[in-house]
Design a protein around this motif. Sequence first.
Motif: not given
Length: 111
Positions: A88-89, A92, A95
Amino acid sequence: MAMLPLMLSACASDPAPDEQLRLSEQALSQAKALGVSAEQSASLRLAEEKFALAQAAMTDEDYKQARVHAEQAELDARLAEAEHLTAKSQQQLVELNNAINRLRKQLGGLQ
């Protein structure tokens, strides 16, 4: 032959790992609460399998094996959680880098 009674008494003296089972179950719940699924995570799938083995060992009153499986289940569940948070990190970060690159292009066009 003389060691047999000692080995049997050592097995009988292992207390039931109730607290470890609780910790393992809690780690499984936390991983699932984050959105980790056994279908997507091999670590969580292993944790669930080892937790089932721990419960079976408890039923058989093999507390030593129950403790070992429960400890492994807890560690695998925590690994699944860490892998999920890392992925997930990383997503992110990608992005954020894309957003920075877009801003740089926009600022470059203003000069």
